[in-house]
Write a protein that holds these residues in place. Structure first.
Motif, PDB file in Angstrom:
ATOM      1  N   SER A  98       0.851  -1.188   0.000  1.00 53.13           N
ATOM      2  CA  SER A  98       0.000   0.000   0.000  1.00 53.13           C
ATOM      3  C   SER A  98       0.888   1.239   0.000  1.00 53.13           C
ATOM      4  O   SER A  98       1.768   1.387   0.860  1.00 53.13           O
ATOM      5  N   SER A 127      -1.285  -1.073  -4.276  1.00 56.63           N
ATOM      6  CA  SER A 127      -2.543  -0.370  -4.021  1.00 56.63           C
ATOM      7  C   SER A 127      -2.228   1.054  -3.599  1.00 56.63           C
ATOM      8  O   SER A 127      -1.431   1.262  -2.678  1.00 56.63           O
ATOM      9  N   ALA A 129      -3.128   4.767  -1.981  1.00 56.18           N
ATOM     10  CA  ALA A 129      -3.970   5.264  -0.893  1.00 56.18           C
ATOM     11  C   ALA A 129      -3.921   6.781  -0.894  1.00 56.18           C
ATOM     12  O   ALA A 129      -2.843   7.372  -0.826  1.00 56.18           O
ATOM     13  N   TYR A 140      -2.185  -5.979   4.005  1.00 60.75           N
ATOM     14  CA  TYR A 140      -1.019  -5.750   3.165  1.00 60.75           C
ATOM     15  C   TYR A 140       0.221  -6.371   3.804  1.00 60.75           C
ATOM     16  O   TYR A 140       0.340  -6.448   5.023  1.00 60.75           O
TER      17      TYR A 140
END
Length: 292
Positions: A98, A127, A129, A140
């Motif tokens: 993340s 991912s 954020a 994660y």
């Protein structure tokens, strides 16, 4: 162990709730309508309530069932994530990371070819954020955050950054900026999630004049950055994070000796997690890239 309904039946129930009917769930699961019905009966018997009601020619979930499905979804996501990361003895080599949006787009992604060149079998799942999501931990293997504020995570610092004034060549062609006082005539880009940056810079630069041009305000920095690249105004950006844009000539640092808002990025791993070789390699690579 607590008594639980069969996972296969729970999965069928969850899909049927989202699909809205037994028939749609059967198509999605590649099973028969009757098989879906039997799975739902198992779940209804376990919970002791009717979860679907007849509506016309089909059966639809009750409000109770939809509420149950929402809560169940998080548990199934967790199971799916565990199965993905630990399935086949961990040989699937999936590594979930993340990363804050701007750092992901402008610093990490331009460098990832180097990592894949060193570890061609690695399977990274990145991912992004945004500011509102940075506090969300999720499932994660590693999180990248500005400050190691979460005590349940071990932190490895890998990148230091500071902010300076930046503008696109297009804007600099329209505005003559020779001294810091010239800034007051330029449109300024501000980011709502980074309040106070402009006041810090004006104070550090010793600018006392009142700005002539107005501010263009945006909610997140990656939107402000796009506005800077489009020449809408001048803004404050992290120098190391945006190094690729600077090298390409898309952004020009202005008065680069005037730096504000220092920050440090850390690689965070849950305390007690056994790091895989890929995990350790990615951390080492981050540190190497940060030093470079």
């Amino acid at each position: 162990m607590h008594s639980l309904p069969p996972l296969t039946a729970l999965s069928a129930f969850f899909v049927a709730c989202h699909a809205g009917s037994y028939t749609a769930a059967a198509k999605e699961l590649y099973i028969t309508h009757g098989a879906v019905s039997r799975h739902i009966q198992v779940v209804e018997k376990w919970f002791g309530v009717n979860l679907f009601i007849k509506q016309g020619q089909r059966r639809v979930p009750t409000p109770y069932a939809l509420t149950l499905a929402r809560e169940l979804g998080g548990a199934l996501d967790t199971l799916s994530d565990i199965a993905l990361r630990y399935g086949n003895g961990g040989r699937n080599n999936v590594f979930n990371v993340s990363v804050p949006t701007t750092l992901s787009l402008k610093w990490l992604l331009p460098r990832l070819d180097d990592f894949y060149g060193r570890y061609p079998q690695a399977n990274l799942q990145i991912s992004s954020a945004n500011t509102e999501q940075l506090h969300i931990i999720g499932h994660y293997d590693l999180l990248i955050r500005r400050e190691p504020s979460m005590t349940e995570y071990s932190a490895i610092p890998f990148l230091q950054d500071t902010h300076c004034l930046m503008a696109s060549p297009d804007l600099l062609a329209r505005y003559s900026i020779k001294t810091v006082e010239d800034i007051v005539a330029c449109p300024r880009i501000e980011t709502l999630t980074r309040p106070g940056h402009w006041n810090q810079w004006l104070e550090a630069a010793g600018v006392k004049k009142t700005p002539v041009n107005g501010s263009r305000r945006y909610d997140h920095f990656h939107v402000s950055l796009h506005a800077m690249l489009e020449g809408i105004g001048i803004g404050l950006g992290p120098v190391n994070t945006l190094s690729a844009e600077i090298v390409r000539g898309n952004l020009v640092p202005l008065f680069p000796d005037i730096r504000i808002a220092p920050c440090h990025y850390h690689a965070l791993t849950p305390v007690g997690v056994q790091k895989t070789l890929l995990h350790q390699a990615f951390e080492d690579w981050l540190v190497t890239q940060g030093c470079a």
